[in-house]
Design a protein around this motif. Structure first.
Motif, PDB file in Angstrom:
ATOM      1  N   TYR A 280       0.830  -1.202   0.000  1.00 19.32           N
ATOM      2  CA  TYR A 280       0.000   0.000   0.000  1.00 19.32           C
ATOM      3  C   TYR A 280       0.865   1.253   0.000  1.00 19.32           C
ATOM      4  O   TYR A 280       1.833   1.347   0.752  1.00 19.32           O
ATOM      5  N   PHE A 281       0.484   2.219  -0.828  1.00 17.87           N
ATOM      6  CA  PHE A 281       1.208   3.476  -0.949  1.00 17.87           C
ATOM      7  C   PHE A 281       0.324   4.662  -0.589  1.00 17.87           C
ATOM      8  O   PHE A 281      -0.896   4.627  -0.784  1.00 17.87           O
ATOM      9  N   GLU A 282       0.958   5.705  -0.110  1.00 18.88           N
ATOM     10  CA  GLU A 282       0.314   7.004   0.071  1.00 18.88           C
ATOM     11  C   GLU A 282       0.507   7.822  -1.202  1.00 18.88           C
ATOM     12  O   GLU A 282       1.592   7.830  -1.792  1.00 18.88           O
ATOM     13  N   ARG A 283      -0.510   8.523  -1.618  1.00 17.47           N
ATOM     14  CA  ARG A 283      -0.383   9.441  -2.752  1.00 17.47           C
ATOM     15  C   ARG A 283       0.314  10.706  -2.269  1.00 17.47           C
ATOM     16  O   ARG A 283      -0.224  11.451  -1.459  1.00 17.47           O
TER      17      ARG A 283
ATOM     18  N   MET B 230      -0.139  -4.119  -5.609  1.00 18.11           N
ATOM     19  CA  MET B 230      -0.004  -2.857  -4.883  1.00 18.11           C
ATOM     20  C   MET B 230      -1.233  -1.988  -5.135  1.00 18.11           C
ATOM     21  O   MET B 230      -1.889  -2.079  -6.166  1.00 18.11           O
ATOM     22  N   VAL B 231      -1.521  -1.153  -4.136  1.00 15.19           N
ATOM     23  CA  VAL B 231      -2.643  -0.230  -4.200  1.00 15.19           C
ATOM     24  C   VAL B 231      -2.150   1.146  -3.759  1.00 15.19           C
ATOM     25  O   VAL B 231      -1.460   1.260  -2.737  1.00 15.19           O
ATOM     26  N   VAL B 232      -2.498   2.165  -4.536  1.00 14.04           N
ATOM     27  CA  VAL B 232      -2.181   3.542  -4.156  1.00 14.04           C
ATOM     28  C   VAL B 232      -3.432   4.117  -3.510  1.00 14.04           C
ATOM     29  O   VAL B 232      -4.436   4.366  -4.184  1.00 14.04           O
ATOM     30  N   LEU B 233      -3.399   4.304  -2.199  1.00 18.28           N
ATOM     31  CA  LEU B 233      -4.578   4.745  -1.454  1.00 18.28           C
ATOM     32  C   LEU B 233      -4.855   6.226  -1.688  1.00 18.28           C
ATOM     33  O   LEU B 233      -3.927   7.032  -1.775  1.00 18.28           O
TER      34      LEU B 233
ATOM     35  N   TYR C 223      -3.795   7.840   5.323  1.00 17.75           N
ATOM     36  CA  TYR C 223      -2.490   7.224   5.574  1.00 17.75           C
ATOM     37  C   TYR C 223      -1.398   8.225   5.256  1.00 17.75           C
ATOM     38  O   TYR C 223      -1.293   8.712   4.132  1.00 17.75           O
ATOM     39  N   HIS C 224      -0.593   8.548   6.262  1.00 14.94           N
ATOM     40  CA  HIS C 224       0.540   9.451   6.101  1.00 14.94           C
ATOM     41  C   HIS C 224       1.795   8.720   6.564  1.00 14.94           C
ATOM     42  O   HIS C 224       1.903   8.348   7.734  1.00 14.94           O
TER      43      HIS C 224
END
Length: 212
Positions: A8-11, A119-122, A128-129
């Motif tokens: 999971y990624f933060e934008r 993977m997912v870019v939230l 999420y930070h």
């Protein structure tokens, strides 16, 4: 052993906003970042973005390649705050990699003892930070993946933005999120004091309810 198969990624940058961009990459954002534990429990921080590969063979547009900003062992970096511990990649090699989810996952799995499968870019509504504001890194394993809440937050936000588009007669009103909770969001209106007063808006902040 980390059994989480999804990364999971933060934008951290701007979302793609044109078909030309989405045609080139499935990432959806120009800059993303995350922190996670590998198979041995070591925490890492990764931040990547799109680079621009020059046009070739009479192509009508630049291509996106995978650019790496940060790629390091969190513990090692915290123990050595005055030394750069980021892994260095050969830029010519990175330029051969398209900016895609597949290549990001492979780069991480090949270099950081991981076995992620997707993977997912939230979006921002998951709140999420990676950076906690105190010099530490929030690992993705502790994200509260409340999909219904995120969907409700987005619905309430979009509805309010549509209202301000009409009020200010602007396609992109400058509205940001100041605070989020389970039941409400506080939005920050960046239109300027004079315009707010002209339209009889007493505050730049608006509290909106979240229903889900």
């Amino acid at each position: 052993m980390n059994n989480n198969k999804t990364l999971y990624f933060e934008r951290a940058g701007m979302d793609f906003y044109s078909n030309e961009q989405t045609d080139q990459s499935d990432v959806g954002n120009f800059r993303i970042r995350t922190s996670f534990f590998d198979n041995d429990g070591v925490q890492h921080y990764v931040e990547v973005s799109n680079g621009h590969r020059p046009k070739k063979n009479n192509k009508s547009k630049d291509e996106y390649y995978l650019s790496v900003q940060h790629f390091f062992d969190v513990g090692e970096q915290l123990d050595n705050p005055n030394r750069k511990v980021c892994k260095e990649f050969d830029d010519h090699y990175l330029r051969t990699l398209d900016y895609t989810k597949e290549n990001i996952i492979k780069l991480i799995n090949d270099n950081l003892n991981c076995n992620f499968e997707s993977m997912v870019v939230l979006d921002r509504f998951y709140d999420y930070h990676v950076h906690d504001g105190k010099g530490l890194y929030n690992a993705m394993e502790f994200i509260e993946l409340n999909h219904e809440r995120a969907k409700a937050r987005k619905k309430a936000y979009d509805k309010t933005v549509e209202k301000y588009k009409a009020i200010f007669n602007r396609k992109y009103p400058a509205i940001s999120i100041k605070e989020m909770s389970d039941t409400y969001m506080i939005l920050d209106n960046h239109q300027g004091k004079d315009l707010l007063e002209k339209l009889n808006l007493v505050s730049r902040y608006e509290k909106i309810q979240i229903d889900y």
